[in-house]
Design a protein around this motif. Structure first.
Motif, PDB file in Angstrom:
ATOM      1  N   SER A 167       0.842  -1.201   0.000  1.00 33.15           N
ATOM      2  CA  SER A 167       0.000   0.000   0.000  1.00 33.15           C
ATOM      3  C   SER A 167       0.880   1.257   0.000  1.00 33.15           C
ATOM      4  N   PRO A 168       0.586   2.208  -0.849  1.00 31.97           N
ATOM      5  CA  PRO A 168       1.421   3.416  -0.880  1.00 31.97           C
ATOM      6  C   PRO A 168       1.273   4.288   0.365  1.00 31.97           C
ATOM      7  N   SER A 169       0.205   4.104   1.074  1.00 30.31           N
ATOM      8  CA  SER A 169      -0.020   4.948   2.255  1.00 30.31           C
ATOM      9  C   SER A 169       0.623   4.389   3.514  1.00 30.31           C
ATOM     10  N   SER A 170       0.949   3.103   3.510  1.00 31.35           N
ATOM     11  CA  SER A 170       1.488   2.501   4.736  1.00 31.35           C
ATOM     12  C   SER A 170       2.896   1.933   4.552  1.00 31.35           C
ATOM     13  N   SER A 171       3.517   2.137   3.423  1.00 36.01           N
ATOM     14  CA  SER A 171       4.869   1.619   3.204  1.00 36.01           C
ATOM     15  C   SER A 171       5.809   2.766   2.886  1.00 36.01           C
ATOM     16  N   LEU A 268       6.772  -1.675  -2.340  1.00 33.31           N
ATOM     17  CA  LEU A 268       7.440  -2.928  -2.659  1.00 33.31           C
ATOM     18  C   LEU A 268       6.615  -3.657  -3.729  1.00 33.31           C
ATOM     19  N   TYR A 269       7.235  -3.934  -4.859  1.00 36.60           N
ATOM     20  CA  TYR A 269       6.591  -4.646  -5.974  1.00 36.60           C
ATOM     21  C   TYR A 269       7.103  -6.085  -6.002  1.00 36.60           C
ATOM     22  N   ALA A 270       6.197  -6.999  -6.225  1.00 34.78           N
ATOM     23  CA  ALA A 270       6.578  -8.409  -6.287  1.00 34.78           C
ATOM     24  C   ALA A 270       5.931  -9.066  -7.513  1.00 34.78           C
TER      25      ALA A 270
END
Length: 301
Positions: A167-171, A268-270
């Motif tokens: 999530s962009p808001s929590s990472s 983080l992208y996976a």
């Protein structure tokens, strides 16, 4: 005197006919001899005609045979003249056959002669979330799979690809190194897989291990981690049986999981690839091409 003259005239006419035999036996002998001579002549004539006919037949047969042989020889000569460029000696032909058999065995058994895959790849670009990758052209997209994007093989349902991102808001990721070294990142990936595959069924057993971890810098200058994991699932065919001997455990599935991790936009992208182990052996080169194609991109507001 007149009678005498007539008799003399009759006697003078007799010599114009053949003389008659003096007796009947002499007549029969003469007749038999004449018949024998006639039969002998007829027999000789028939024999001569038979010999002549036989000789004529032989002559005709020999002539036809020679003519056919001549035509056959001519045809064979023409065929030989046309195909002499393609003729191979018997010894050379055997050598070619043996070498072909040996080469075919080597090509099937030796990894150096393994057939290269020619699977076409298609590029997928998500400019909104900031990533891109290539996938097999024949794979289809599945909606509602729980990932940001999901593709799978239309024939091998256990072979698929997905991309997940935090999530962009929590990472607040700055680099993939925030996960630690590749070995530690591999353990985290394995733990996440086991959590996802947790089952409430009785008699289910999972065996998992990290096969390899590595890092690489792609042509975009960013650092990526690659993790390979193998997971086996075992289950009982009769988990409700009272006696242990009646609960036979067998292999359900054996899969390879390939993950590529990258960080961009504080996320983080996976990229996650799943495939059965027996399929991975055949499609390893294609799957690694997909892994190497994964990129994370800066998203502009």
């Amino acid at each position: 005197m007149a009678r005498l003259v007539v008799v003399q005239q009759q006697q003078q006419r007799l010599p114009s006919f053949s003389p008659l035999p003096a007796s009947l036996s002499e007549f029969n002998a003469t007749r038999l001899q004449t018949q024998l001579q006639c039969r002998r002549k007829v027999s000789q004539l028939k024999q001569a005609l038979h010999v002549a006919a036989s000789n004529a037949k032989k002559t005709l047969t020999v002539s036809l045979t020679e003519q056919m042989s001549g035509e056959s020889d001519k045809g064979d000569a023409d065929f030989s003249s046309k195909t002499k460029d393609f003729a191979v000696p018997r010894r050379n032909a055997m050598a070619l056959i043996l070498s072909g058999c040996i080469f075919s065995q080597v090509s099937l058994q030796g990894p150096a002669f393994a057939q290269q895959s020619v699977v076409a790849l298609r590029e997928y670009i998500d400019s909104f979330d900031g990533y891109s990758f290539k996938y097999p052209k024949n794979w289809i997209q599945v909606k509602g799979a729980g990932a940001d994007i999901f593709f799978r093989d239309p024939y091998i349902l256990d072979e698929n690809l997905s991309v997940e991102l935090s999530s962009p808001s929590s990472s607040t990721y700055k680099s993939v190194e925030d996960l630690g070294p590749p070995e530690l990142a591999g353990k985290k990936v394995l733990r996440q897989y086991l959590t996802e595959f947790m089952s409430t069924r009785l008699g289910v057993k999972r065996e998992a291990k990290v096969l390899s971890t590595s890092s690489r810098i792609a042509d975009d200058g960013k650092l990526y981690y690659q993790v390979e994991v193998n997971i086996k699932s075992y289950a009982s065919n009769n988990e409700l049986a009272v006696m242990p001997k009646d609960r036979v455990v067998s292999l359900e599935w054996d899969r390879r999981y390939l993950s590529v991790l990258g960080v961009e936009n504080n996320q983080l992208y996976a990229l996650r690839l799943q495939t059965p182990e027996n399929v991975f052996v055949e499609e390893e080169s294609d799957l690694r091409r997909v892994m190497e194609s994964f990129r994370v991109n800066k998203v502009t507001a």
